[in-house]
Design a protein around this motif. Structure first.
Motif, PDB file in Angstrom:
ATOM      1  N   PRO A 283     -13.676   9.519   1.998  1.00 40.88           N
ATOM      2  CA  PRO A 283     -14.242  10.467   1.975  1.00 40.88           C
ATOM      3  C   PRO A 283     -14.872  11.017  -0.015  1.00 40.88           C
ATOM      4  O   PRO A 283     -15.603  11.321   0.141  1.00 40.88           O
ATOM      5  N   ASP A 284     -13.566  10.627  -0.066  1.00 36.48           N
ATOM      6  CA  ASP A 284     -14.092  11.100  -1.650  1.00 36.48           C
ATOM      7  C   ASP A 284     -13.569  10.299  -2.499  1.00 36.48           C
ATOM      8  O   ASP A 284     -12.589   9.650  -3.392  1.00 36.48           O
ATOM      9  N   ILE A 285     -14.472   9.208  -2.930  1.00 34.89           N
ATOM     10  CA  ILE A 285     -14.531   8.022  -4.017  1.00 34.89           C
ATOM     11  C   ILE A 285     -13.903   8.493  -5.179  1.00 34.89           C
ATOM     12  O   ILE A 285     -12.778   7.826  -5.435  1.00 34.89           O
ATOM     13  N   ASP A 286     -14.176   9.406  -6.135  1.00 36.84           N
ATOM     14  CA  ASP A 286     -13.962   9.918  -7.663  1.00 36.84           C
ATOM     15  C   ASP A 286     -12.679   9.881  -7.188  1.00 36.84           C
ATOM     16  O   ASP A 286     -12.026   9.840  -8.020  1.00 36.84           O
ATOM     17  N   LEU A 287     -13.050  10.413  -6.558  1.00 38.67           N
ATOM     18  CA  LEU A 287     -11.301  11.630  -6.776  1.00 38.67           C
ATOM     19  C   LEU A 287     -10.161  10.269  -5.949  1.00 38.67           C
ATOM     20  O   LEU A 287      -8.754  10.863  -6.907  1.00 38.67           O
ATOM     21  N   PHE A 288     -10.175   9.370  -5.982  1.00 37.49           N
ATOM     22  CA  PHE A 288      -9.240   8.686  -5.698  1.00 37.49           C
ATOM     23  C   PHE A 288      -9.221   7.477  -6.307  1.00 37.49           C
ATOM     24  O   PHE A 288      -8.200   7.699  -6.820  1.00 37.49           O
ATOM     25  N   TYR A 289      -9.589   7.470  -6.944  1.00 40.01           N
ATOM     26  CA  TYR A 289     -10.177   6.321  -7.976  1.00 40.01           C
ATOM     27  C   TYR A 289      -9.011   6.957  -9.549  1.00 40.01           C
ATOM     28  O   TYR A 289      -8.366   6.750  -9.458  1.00 40.01           O
TER      29      TYR A 289
ATOM     30  N   TRP B 265      -1.401  18.147  -1.014  1.00 42.22           N
ATOM     31  CA  TRP B 265      -1.673  16.471  -0.072  1.00 42.22           C
ATOM     32  C   TRP B 265      -3.543  16.962  -0.791  1.00 42.22           C
ATOM     33  O   TRP B 265      -3.752  17.664   0.165  1.00 42.22           O
ATOM     34  N   VAL B 266      -4.053  16.005  -1.747  1.00 42.45           N
ATOM     35  CA  VAL B 266      -5.492  16.788  -1.597  1.00 42.45           C
ATOM     36  C   VAL B 266      -6.395  15.052  -1.227  1.00 42.45           C
ATOM     37  O   VAL B 266      -5.824  13.973  -2.191  1.00 42.45           O
ATOM     38  N   GLY B 267      -7.446  14.443  -1.132  1.00 42.49           N
ATOM     39  CA  GLY B 267      -8.128  13.328  -1.395  1.00 42.49           C
ATOM     40  C   GLY B 267      -7.599  12.354  -0.577  1.00 42.49           C
ATOM     41  O   GLY B 267      -7.309  12.781   1.217  1.00 42.49           O
ATOM     42  N   PHE B 268      -7.495  11.006  -0.117  1.00 41.67           N
ATOM     43  CA  PHE B 268      -7.160  10.300   0.340  1.00 41.67           C
ATOM     44  C   PHE B 268      -5.645  10.414   1.105  1.00 41.67           C
ATOM     45  O   PHE B 268      -4.731  10.356   2.565  1.00 41.67           O
ATOM     46  N   PRO B 269      -4.463  10.397  -0.030  1.00 39.11           N
ATOM     47  CA  PRO B 269      -2.944  10.856   0.165  1.00 39.11           C
ATOM     48  C   PRO B 269      -3.322  11.654   1.088  1.00 39.11           C
ATOM     49  O   PRO B 269      -1.701  11.532   2.237  1.00 39.11           O
TER      50      PRO B 269
ATOM     51  N   PHE C  77       0.725  -1.402  -0.095  1.00 37.30           N
ATOM     52  CA  PHE C  77      -0.173   0.101  -0.139  1.00 37.30           C
ATOM     53  C   PHE C  77       0.766   1.298  -0.583  1.00 37.30           C
ATOM     54  O   PHE C  77       0.824   2.470  -0.859  1.00 37.30           O
ATOM     55  N   SER C  78       1.811   1.426   1.128  1.00 37.00           N
ATOM     56  CA  SER C  78       2.491   2.418   0.632  1.00 37.00           C
ATOM     57  C   SER C  78       3.895   2.449  -0.388  1.00 37.00           C
ATOM     58  O   SER C  78       3.515   3.961  -0.541  1.00 37.00           O
ATOM     59  N   SER C  79       3.620   1.233  -0.868  1.00 45.98           N
ATOM     60  CA  SER C  79       4.314   1.918  -2.027  1.00 45.98           C
ATOM     61  C   SER C  79       3.637   2.403  -3.566  1.00 45.98           C
ATOM     62  O   SER C  79       4.567   3.855  -4.270  1.00 45.98           O
ATOM     63  N   ILE C  80       2.505   2.316  -3.590  1.00 46.86           N
ATOM     64  CA  ILE C  80       1.374   2.462  -4.515  1.00 46.86           C
ATOM     65  C   ILE C  80       0.418   4.209  -4.061  1.00 46.86           C
ATOM     66  O   ILE C  80       1.411   4.912  -4.647  1.00 46.86           O
ATOM     67  N   ILE C  81       0.660   4.597  -2.977  1.00 39.85           N
ATOM     68  CA  ILE C  81       0.214   5.621  -2.388  1.00 39.85           C
ATOM     69  C   ILE C  81       1.377   6.995  -2.319  1.00 39.85           C
ATOM     70  O   ILE C  81       1.363   7.953  -2.990  1.00 39.85           O
ATOM     71  N   LYS C  82       2.317   6.087  -2.589  1.00 40.93           N
ATOM     72  CA  LYS C  82       3.530   7.305  -2.516  1.00 40.93           C
ATOM     73  C   LYS C  82       4.112   7.147  -4.204  1.00 40.93           C
ATOM     74  O   LYS C  82       5.043   8.609  -4.334  1.00 40.93           O
TER      75      LYS C  82
ATOM     76  N   PRO D  46       1.992  15.532  -4.786  1.00 32.15           N
ATOM     77  CA  PRO D  46       0.551  15.756  -4.017  1.00 32.15           C
ATOM     78  C   PRO D  46       0.599  17.351  -5.286  1.00 32.15           C
ATOM     79  O   PRO D  46       1.271  17.390  -6.060  1.00 32.15           O
ATOM     80  N   GLN D  47      -0.780  18.259  -5.509  1.00 29.98           N
ATOM     81  CA  GLN D  47      -1.367  18.916  -6.186  1.00 29.98           C
ATOM     82  C   GLN D  47      -1.044  20.597  -5.873  1.00 29.98           C
ATOM     83  O   GLN D  47       0.058  20.157  -4.489  1.00 29.98           O
TER      84      GLN D  47
END
Length: 121
Positions: A73-79, A51-55, A37-42, A46-47
């Protein structure tokens, strides 16, 4: 039943548990090793404003890290953020499989107006 294929062999390390709910009923659960999970999220940058959304919550270790079954909180943004990840930047083939699995869950949540919770153990 929780699919723990991507946590097997890492028992005792951090596990990230995703749960997909449609009409308030759990329809899919996946446990993955925290390292995947960490390797993916990293790889989500940032915008301009940070950082926005789940990050945002991930990098602050707040919300999802403190609460069991924390609602994203924001499924669409994280997707959208997951879709922009360059799979070639992932260290392992398993990371790519995990990314596809997470993308699939968020796609289903979007399609069926569902919710996703994340827990860290």
């Amino acid at each position: 039943m929780v699919n723990e294929k991507y946590y097997e062999g890492y028992e005792g390390d951090e596990e990230i548990l995703f749960r997909l709910y449609v009409n308030k009923e759990e329809v899919e659960s996946v446990g993955i090793w925290g390292g995947y999970f960490s390797s993916i999220i990293k790889l989500i940058p940032p915008q301009d404003g940070g950082w926005v959304g789940f990050p945002y919550y991930y990098h602050l270790n707040s919300g999802w890290y403190d609460e069991e079954n924390w609602y994203v909180p924001d499924i669409d943004l994280f997707y959208e953020q997951l879709q922009l990840i360059d799979e070639n930047a992932l260290a392992y083939n398993v990371d790519k499989e995990v990314l596809e699995l997470i993308r699939s869950m968020f796609s289903k949540a979007k399609d069926f107006h569902g919710d996703i919770t994340i827990s860290s153990y």
